[in-house]
Design a protein around this motif. Structure first.
Motif, mmCIF file in Angstrom:
data_model
loop_
_atom_site.group_PDB
_atom_site.id
_atom_site.type_symbol
_atom_site.label_atom_id
_atom_site.label_comp_id
_atom_site.label_asym_id
_atom_site.label_seq_id
_atom_site.Cartn_x
_atom_site.Cartn_y
_atom_site.Cartn_z
ATOM 1 N N ALA A 158 0.830 -1.213 0.000
ATOM 2 C CA ALA A 158 0.000 0.000 0.000
ATOM 3 C C ALA A 158 0.858 1.254 0.000
ATOM 4 O O ALA A 158 0.345 2.358 0.205
ATOM 5 N N LEU A 159 2.159 1.095 -0.210
ATOM 6 C CA LEU A 159 3.074 2.247 -0.237
ATOM 7 C C LEU A 159 3.125 2.845 -1.637
ATOM 8 O O LEU A 159 2.881 2.141 -2.622
ATOM 9 N N PRO A 160 3.487 4.112 -1.749
ATOM 10 C CA PRO A 160 3.684 4.660 -3.099
ATOM 11 C C PRO A 160 4.871 3.980 -3.785
ATOM 12 O O PRO A 160 5.785 3.496 -3.110
ATOM 13 N N HIS B 178 9.113 5.907 -4.225
ATOM 14 C CA HIS B 178 10.210 5.995 -3.253
ATOM 15 C C HIS B 178 10.851 4.620 -3.078
ATOM 16 O O HIS B 178 10.231 3.594 -3.377
ATOM 17 N N THR B 179 12.054 4.642 -2.509
ATOM 18 C CA THR B 179 12.809 3.414 -2.244
ATOM 19 C C THR B 179 11.976 2.324 -1.557
ATOM 20 O O THR B 179 12.041 1.162 -1.932
ATOM 21 N N HIS B 180 11.206 2.720 -0.553
ATOM 22 C CA HIS B 180 10.498 1.725 0.252
ATOM 23 C C HIS B 180 9.510 0.904 -0.594
ATOM 24 O O HIS B 180 9.606 -0.315 -0.672
ATOM 25 N N GLY C 47 5.336 -1.179 5.784
ATOM 26 C CA GLY C 47 4.707 0.130 5.908
ATOM 27 C C GLY C 47 5.560 1.120 6.648
ATOM 28 O O GLY C 47 6.590 0.775 7.244
ATOM 29 N N VAL C 48 5.094 2.372 6.593
ATOM 30 C CA VAL C 48 5.690 3.413 7.431
ATOM 31 C C VAL C 48 4.947 3.364 8.768
ATOM 32 O O VAL C 48 3.859 2.779 8.852
ATOM 33 N N PRO C 49 5.521 3.969 9.830
ATOM 34 C CA PRO C 49 4.863 3.867 11.136
ATOM 35 C C PRO C 49 3.400 4.321 11.134
ATOM 36 O O PRO C 49 2.575 3.773 11.878
ATOM 37 N N THR C 50 3.057 5.284 10.280
ATOM 38 C CA THR C 50 1.661 5.749 10.226
ATOM 39 C C THR C 50 0.700 4.602 9.920
ATOM 40 O O THR C 50 -0.415 4.554 10.437
ATOM 41 N N PHE C 51 1.129 3.644 9.086
ATOM 42 C CA PHE C 51 0.259 2.484 8.804
ATOM 43 C C PHE C 51 -0.076 1.778 10.123
ATOM 44 O O PHE C 51 -1.214 1.374 10.363
ATOM 45 N N GLU D 148 11.505 -3.690 12.699
ATOM 46 C CA GLU D 148 11.890 -2.350 12.218
ATOM 47 C C GLU D 148 13.253 -2.403 11.542
ATOM 48 O O GLU D 148 14.179 -3.028 12.026
ATOM 49 N N ARG D 149 13.312 -1.703 10.409
ATOM 50 C CA ARG D 149 14.581 -1.602 9.666
ATOM 51 C C ARG D 149 14.809 -0.142 9.329
ATOM 52 O O ARG D 149 13.911 0.702 9.469
ATOM 53 N N TYR D 150 16.023 0.149 8.870
ATOM 54 C CA TYR D 150 16.407 1.544 8.616
ATOM 55 C C TYR D 150 17.084 1.649 7.258
ATOM 56 O O TYR D 150 17.881 0.785 6.889
ATOM 57 N N GLY D 151 16.739 2.703 6.525
ATOM 58 C CA GLY D 151 17.362 2.879 5.216
ATOM 59 C C GLY D 151 17.325 4.314 4.771
ATOM 60 O O GLY D 151 16.947 5.213 5.530
ATOM 61 N N MET D 152 17.726 4.520 3.558
ATOM 62 C CA MET D 152 17.811 5.860 3.000
ATOM 63 C C MET D 152 17.831 5.747 1.482
ATOM 64 O O MET D 152 18.314 4.737 0.946
ATOM 65 N N ASN E 53 19.790 2.558 0.027
ATOM 66 C CA ASN E 53 18.826 1.467 0.183
ATOM 67 C C ASN E 53 18.783 1.083 1.669
ATOM 68 O O ASN E 53 19.050 1.922 2.517
ATOM 69 N N MET E 54 18.534 -0.182 1.979
ATOM 70 C CA MET E 54 18.418 -0.537 3.395
ATOM 71 C C MET E 54 19.801 -0.754 4.020
ATOM 72 O O MET E 54 20.705 -1.297 3.385
ATOM 73 N N ILE E 55 19.918 -0.292 5.270
ATOM 74 C CA ILE E 55 21.208 -0.311 5.960
ATOM 75 C C ILE E 55 21.210 -1.334 7.098
ATOM 76 O O ILE E 55 22.139 -2.124 7.239
ATOM 77 N N SER F 91 7.429 13.361 7.741
ATOM 78 C CA SER F 91 5.985 13.377 8.011
ATOM 79 C C SER F 91 5.336 12.238 7.241
ATOM 80 O O SER F 91 5.367 12.232 6.009
ATOM 81 N N GLY F 92 4.803 11.274 7.972
ATOM 82 C CA GLY F 92 4.160 10.128 7.309
ATOM 83 C C GLY F 92 5.101 9.421 6.349
ATOM 84 O O GLY F 92 4.666 8.850 5.360
ATOM 85 N N GLY F 93 6.395 9.473 6.630
ATOM 86 C CA GLY F 93 7.381 8.798 5.761
ATOM 87 C C GLY F 93 7.879 9.660 4.617
ATOM 88 O O GLY F 93 8.759 9.240 3.873
#
Ligand code: MLC
Ligand code: AMP
Length: 507
Positions: A204-206, A209-211, A250-254, A300-304, A308-310, A406-408
């Motif tokens: 359900a993400l756009p 973007h990378t995600h 998802g992003v945390p807002t989900f 939870e994971r982290y990236g940029m 990409n994902m770190i 904001s909202g990812g």
């Protein structure tokens, strides 16, 4: 391999009749093989439009199967894919188009009239694709095109995509992502998160973007799993779909929105094996509430965009709330002193730096910015502040960059301040992020001037002409002066503390 990314992510599925796209509610499915044919017809259209390998295609289109096929078509044709947020205004699109020297813009038919002067100015072709992917000159050309396309040979170091990310100066930078960056990261994540062809991912993400584009799509395709491709995150639909999926990204807002729905419980999430969160901080409180309601510990994971994902929490080990886990296999993380740039001991807070096959090649046509953020040693300076504990778990504790998430979506205060400073009656401004229950952070603009000289309504309208709506300050406040330290630097932390407890005007 002839085209490593295409071959591994798409090409290997030739003849695969399993469903790539599925809608469990309507019964719609599209097989891998049919998607590949659509991608190849798309590659034919791109190539017939005159684009050669290495040329840039900009797409500002709604999320659809046909939009996803533009990504596949670009990879197959060796064309560099540049997707844009559908919320961007024509003046924002003009910047990206000009900066990257695009050969083709694919946009919604409704935007064609306003974007046509921009493509003319930059000598780019313009084609249209509607949000459902079925109408417009691009859709018509794909329908008529041959679905036999000879995959263009590419090297691992060739560019696959150019994703723009804003900068602290207010000018967006194009992150050059290679085939190898995308493929290596997808392979690692696929294995780490144990994706198989039995998975069904709620997507359900756009896909600009990378995600949503690389993490969600490449991982699914590599593993042969299926996607429930939702145009956007709609809580009611997402809740209805949960019993039909095995994975959610998802992003945390989900996740806070799921928790706000009383239907969301253990029974509803029984079929899901993994909920993954990233792009913005997930509050430890959300992690805990989620587990209490469903029995699931969010991973939870982290990236940029540039990397990409770190890092990621483990799939089988402990998923530790408030942390982003360990560096991915093959990815190195060092935490350095902000002043000296030297690595610091575990437990201390410093800047997160990352090195590995996931790290981008540099910023498009910006050698100085590349040199400032990508060290000769190969380490990329993320600008995120973090610390590593004794078990190797990394926590992000803040940012050494002026950024609001904001909202990812990333929002760079400088871009908004530059516009606010030009408004009648505004002497200077500071833009800050304050806590927001739904979006994590929301934007507040602090204006210096005299209230009777400043028309905040007119300012909002003026900003709306050039900025995407998600960047607009939700609140504008007028003050006599900004707090400054002894060096004269605006103390945004003081402003954030002052305006933190409300999203309404505080005066
Ligand atoms: C929408 N709006 C937002 C917003 N999204 N405002 C602030 N922040 C946001 N993120 C505004 C719209 O402009 C509109 O305002 C109003 O909210 C309703 O719009 P909407 O489209 O109906 O919103 P909604 O569907 O609720 O969208 C919220 C959301 C969406 C959280 C579902 O923003 C989203 O999908 N975010 C994901 C972003 C993402 O994929 N980030 C990954 C970056 S990659 P108005 O004024 O017009 O009424 C990355 C690397 C990594 O960071 O590690 O992953
Ligand atoms: P972008 O430039 O859009 O790719 O955003 C990248 C930024 O998102 C990172 O530099 C972080 O600040 C932030 N980010 C991504 N994932 C997380 C996470 N799990 N926790 C906190 N921040 C995150």
């Amino acid at each position: 391999m002839a085209n490593p990314l295409y071959d591994a992510v798409f090409g290997l599925h030739a003849g695969n009749t399993r469903a790539l796209i599925t809608d469990p509610l309507s019964g719609y499915t599209l097989s891998y093989n049919d998607f590949l044919l659509l991608g190849s017809a798309t590659a034919t259209v791109i190539s017939d439009a005159g684009l050669a390998p290495g040329d840039r295609l900009v797409a500002q289109v709604g999320k659809s199967v046909n939009a996803l096929a533009i990504y596949a078509g670009c990879v197959q044709a060796g064309v560099v894919y540049l997707p844009l947020n559908t919320a961007y205004t024509p003046s924002e699109v003009a910047y990206f188009l000009g900066d990257c020297g695009a050969s083709l813009l694919v946009c919604d038919p409704a935007s064609a009239a306003s974007l046509e002067p921009i493509t003319t100015k930059h000598h780019a072709a313009l084609m249209t694709l509607s949000a459902d992917g079925l109408r417009g000159s691009f859709a018509e050309a794909v329908t008529a095109a041959s679905s036999s396309f000879k995959t263009v040979v590419r090297e691992p170091d060739d560019l696959a995509a150019l994703l723009y990310t804003s900068g602290t100066t207010g000018r967006s930078k194009g992150a050059m992502l290679t085939q190898q960056n995308l493929l290596s990261n997808a392979q690692t994540l696929c294995e780490l998160w144990q994706f198989t062809q039995d998975d069904v991912l709620l997507h359900a993400l756009p896909i600009f973007h990378t995600h949503g584009l690389f993490v969600a799509t490449n991982v699914t395709l590599l593993s042969g799993a299926s996607l429930v491709l939702e145009p956007s995150f709609h809580l009611d639909r997402a809740v209805t779909l949960l019993p039909h999926v095995s994975a959610v990204m998802g992003v945390p807002t989900f996740y806070t929105r799921f928790l706000s729905d009383e239907r969301f419980n253990r029974a509803l999430t029984e079929s899901v094996r993994i909920f993954i969160s990233g792009s913005a901080p997930l509050l430890a409180e959300t992690h805990t509430q989620f587990e209490a309601r469903t029995g699931h510990r969010i991973l939870e994971r982290y990236g940029m965009t540039e990397t990409n994902m770190i890092t990621s929490n483990p799939y089988t080990g402990e998923r530790r709330a408030g942390t982003v886990g360990h560096p991915l296999p093959g990815v190195e993380v060092q935490i350095t002193d902000p002043d000296s740039g030297q690595p610091i001991p575990d437990g201390d807070i410093g800047i997160i730096e990352v090195r590995g096959p996931n790290v981008f090649k540099g910023y498009w046509n910006m050698p100085d910015k590349t040199a400032a953020e990508l060290r000769d040693t190969g380490f990329f300076i993320t600008g995120d502040l973090g610390q590593r504990d004794n078990d190797g778990y990394i926590s992000i504790v803040g940012r050494n960059k002026d950024l609001i998430i904001s909202g990812g979506y990333n929002i760079y205060p400088k871009e908004i301040e530059l516009l606010l400073d030009q408004q009648p009656g505004v002497e200077e401004s500071a833009v800050i992020g304050v806590p927001h229950a739904d979006f994590g952070e929301s934007v507040v603009g602090v204006l210096v001037g005299q209230a009777h000289n400043i028309d905040t309504g007119a300012i909002q309208a003026s900003l709306g002409e050039s900025l995407a709506r998600f960047k607009l300050p939700r609140t504008l406040v007028i003050v006599d002066a900004l707090p400054r330290n002894t060096m004269g630097k605006v103390q945004k932390n003081v402003l954030r503390d002052h305006y933190s407890d409300s999203n309404s005007p505080l005066g």
